[in-house]
Scaffold this motif. Sequence first.
Motif, mmCIF file in Angstrom:
data_model
loop_
_atom_site.group_PDB
_atom_site.id
_atom_site.type_symbol
_atom_site.label_atom_id
_atom_site.label_comp_id
_atom_site.label_asym_id
_atom_site.label_seq_id
_atom_site.Cartn_x
_atom_site.Cartn_y
_atom_site.Cartn_z
ATOM 1 N N TYR A 136 10.535 1.272 -1.794
ATOM 2 C CA TYR A 136 9.872 0.681 -0.638
ATOM 3 C C TYR A 136 9.434 -0.756 -0.927
ATOM 4 O O TYR A 136 9.492 -1.622 -0.055
ATOM 5 C CB TYR A 136 8.672 1.527 -0.222
ATOM 6 C CG TYR A 136 9.053 2.740 0.600
ATOM 7 C CD1 TYR A 136 9.784 2.597 1.779
ATOM 8 C CD2 TYR A 136 8.685 4.014 0.214
ATOM 9 C CE1 TYR A 136 10.136 3.699 2.537
ATOM 10 C CE2 TYR A 136 9.037 5.132 0.958
ATOM 11 C CZ TYR A 136 9.771 4.969 2.118
ATOM 12 O OH TYR A 136 10.120 6.053 2.865
ATOM 13 N N MET A 137 9.010 -0.979 -2.154
ATOM 14 C CA MET A 137 8.584 -2.325 -2.487
ATOM 15 C C MET A 137 9.764 -3.291 -2.504
ATOM 16 O O MET A 137 9.654 -4.452 -2.074
ATOM 17 C CB MET A 137 7.876 -2.326 -3.855
ATOM 18 C CG MET A 137 7.154 -3.632 -4.144
ATOM 19 S SD MET A 137 6.099 -4.182 -2.777
ATOM 20 C CE MET A 137 4.828 -2.937 -2.817
ATOM 21 N N SER A 138 10.930 -2.807 -2.974
ATOM 22 C CA SER A 138 12.124 -3.655 -2.951
ATOM 23 C C SER A 138 12.521 -3.965 -1.509
ATOM 24 O O SER A 138 12.952 -5.087 -1.205
ATOM 25 C CB SER A 138 13.280 -2.945 -3.666
ATOM 26 O OG SER A 138 12.981 -2.761 -5.036
ATOM 27 N N LYS A 139 12.357 -2.979 -0.641
ATOM 28 C CA LYS A 139 12.666 -3.200 0.765
ATOM 29 C C LYS A 139 11.732 -4.251 1.361
ATOM 30 O O LYS A 139 12.179 -5.149 2.077
ATOM 31 C CB LYS A 139 12.528 -1.880 1.520
ATOM 32 C CG LYS A 139 12.961 -1.927 2.975
ATOM 33 C CD LYS A 139 12.848 -0.557 3.594
ATOM 34 C CE LYS A 139 13.384 -0.559 5.022
ATOM 35 N NZ LYS A 139 14.838 -0.748 5.075
ATOM 36 N N MET A 140 10.453 -4.141 1.031
ATOM 37 C CA MET A 140 9.486 -5.113 1.547
ATOM 38 C C MET A 140 9.785 -6.517 1.023
ATOM 39 O O MET A 140 9.695 -7.505 1.759
ATOM 40 C CB MET A 140 8.075 -4.688 1.133
ATOM 41 C CG MET A 140 6.992 -5.664 1.581
ATOM 42 S SD MET A 140 5.353 -5.141 1.067
ATOM 43 C CE MET A 140 4.386 -6.563 1.592
ATOM 44 N N GLN A 141 10.172 -6.592 -0.251
ATOM 45 C CA GLN A 141 10.490 -7.893 -0.835
ATOM 46 C C GLN A 141 11.643 -8.564 -0.091
ATOM 47 O O GLN A 141 11.593 -9.753 0.228
ATOM 48 C CB GLN A 141 10.849 -7.709 -2.310
ATOM 49 C CG GLN A 141 11.185 -9.026 -3.014
ATOM 50 C CD GLN A 141 11.716 -8.784 -4.409
ATOM 51 O OE1 GLN A 141 12.644 -7.991 -4.589
ATOM 52 N NE2 GLN A 141 11.134 -9.437 -5.393
ATOM 53 N N ASP A 190 11.136 2.494 9.195
ATOM 54 C CA ASP A 190 11.758 3.240 8.096
ATOM 55 C C ASP A 190 10.767 3.860 7.130
ATOM 56 O O ASP A 190 11.156 4.684 6.305
ATOM 57 C CB ASP A 190 12.688 2.310 7.302
ATOM 58 C CG ASP A 190 13.779 1.716 8.178
ATOM 59 O OD1 ASP A 190 14.271 2.438 9.059
ATOM 60 O OD2 ASP A 190 14.118 0.544 7.975
ATOM 61 N N LEU A 191 9.497 3.493 7.217
ATOM 62 C CA LEU A 191 8.506 3.973 6.262
ATOM 63 C C LEU A 191 8.090 5.401 6.603
ATOM 64 O O LEU A 191 7.712 5.688 7.744
ATOM 65 C CB LEU A 191 7.278 3.053 6.290
ATOM 66 C CG LEU A 191 6.375 3.051 5.058
ATOM 67 C CD1 LEU A 191 7.118 2.575 3.831
ATOM 68 C CD2 LEU A 191 5.155 2.163 5.303
#
Length: 546
Positions: free
Chosen positions: A371-376, A403-404
């Motif tokens: 999820y953090m990679s997606k946010m980045q 998507d979360l």
Amino acid sequence: AGYKVDRSYIGYMGLPLIAIPLTHLYTIGRYRLLNMDLRIRRNIQYNLITTLWLCCIIAVWVAAFVLLLRIDVNLPQLTITNSSLEVMDVPLSIDEKILVEKGLIMILVIGASVFLRKIYRVGRKSLNRKFYRMVYDYRRASHDLAEVLAAKSDLSELAHNLILYLRDVMRLKRVGVILIRNSEQMPMTVAVGMDTAAWQEFASAFTPRFLALCASSPDQERFRVDYLSPGDKELVRPHNLSFIVPLRSGDKILGAIFVGEKLAETPYHEEDLELLVVASRQAVVAIENYFLYEELSRQERFRHELEIARRIQVSSLPQTTPQIAGLDIAGTSIPAAEVGGDYFDYLNGNEGDLTVVVGDVSGKGISAALYMSKMQGILRSLHGFRLSPRDLFIRTNEILTKDLEKQYFITALGARIDMVTKHLIVTRAGHLPLFHYNAATSSVDYITPKGIGFGLDTSESFASELEEKKVSFRRGDVFVFVTDGVTEAKNKNGDEFGEDNLTRIVKSAAREQAPAICRGVSEAVRLFSKNKSQSDDQTIVVVKIV
């Protein structure tokens, strides 16, 4: 009229008529007609033939003995003394001749006996092979089985070699094995001497009954099919099985070995049953070793994949620090596991302009890292539109919320530093405050604009709650971004590091350069925790105005 007929042979003419019913019986038995199995069991055949063979040898020996007694032997004129055998010129006396003849006959009889005994053994050995009556050493067999099982790392191959070895050593008509990984999965089945499809169908139907049987008899080493309940026996009977040997590991059932009748059609002896029990124990060890090897391989593969994920995540974090006139910058992120849910980034648009973002996904590990990679990726894509921190977060939430998963949310802190106007615009999505060391007052202020985390509410509510604050700065000021892994780090007494300790460290190190301040905070947290295992990801970003 005077001719007489000899009727003595008329009775023998009826003998061929006996062959008619015998032929019918042979045909019925040979081709299993009328659902009848008319045959002499193999063990009875063996006993009859070996008895007949022994009688033949004895008859030959008696015949040879009688023949030797009737032979008139013309011997030379020999005399036997205590130390020699001499040929004499004079004829032997009657007594001497009888003595020599008896000695010669005795020697011939002994020779014939030895020869016939050897012939008998050769024939008996041939019959043993034909009727599968070869004797095996079960202790040696169990030792060889251990070597066979130890050499196999594939579970299917292990099971296949187990039943082949038992079939060949014990000379069985049929043998099968069922391996049960857990009661929810289909059992793995292997069998020889039985129809594969029928055996698999039997394994699926019998496995639940077998688990219940083992639970009711936890100490039973083997089950004789004849003593099973009528329902269980009805399932087993079509496969002509004799014994079921459970594969037990403590209270856990790993499967069972099923053995049918011997090729010799003889009863199972104690040594046979002992070998089956020993084989089951060795199979359990081999199966457990396989499961352990499989688990270690899985863990090693998982560890390798985590290492790759860690390298990818580390490489996705800023690898270089932006060189902007008037700013001294340092950042670090220490995951609690191989990968983490913390994130920081430098979004450098133009010279003299820098946006710093620090984020934290609820939880940790692979899901948080993804999820953090997606946010980045979202933040880096949107930043190209030159959005303010607030607009950047609003657009990010619109994309992330789709998507979360509901059990996850993300907090973040974003600040845009403008070196031309000497002010900072900060927005906060449910994250910790921005810690601002004011060089003029030597104090630390908590900058806490309102805001909720990403994914917690609808886009409209998120945007309405989110606000920006504008902060002026001067030379010597320090801005510190951290995640809750820093402030919530605990010592052995369960006390948290807290914001007060962070404030104290920042004040004491404010005159140092940004990397030294960053290291000072990290080292203070480590010393506070007394090297206690890190429970959450820790991220620190320091921006100092120089």
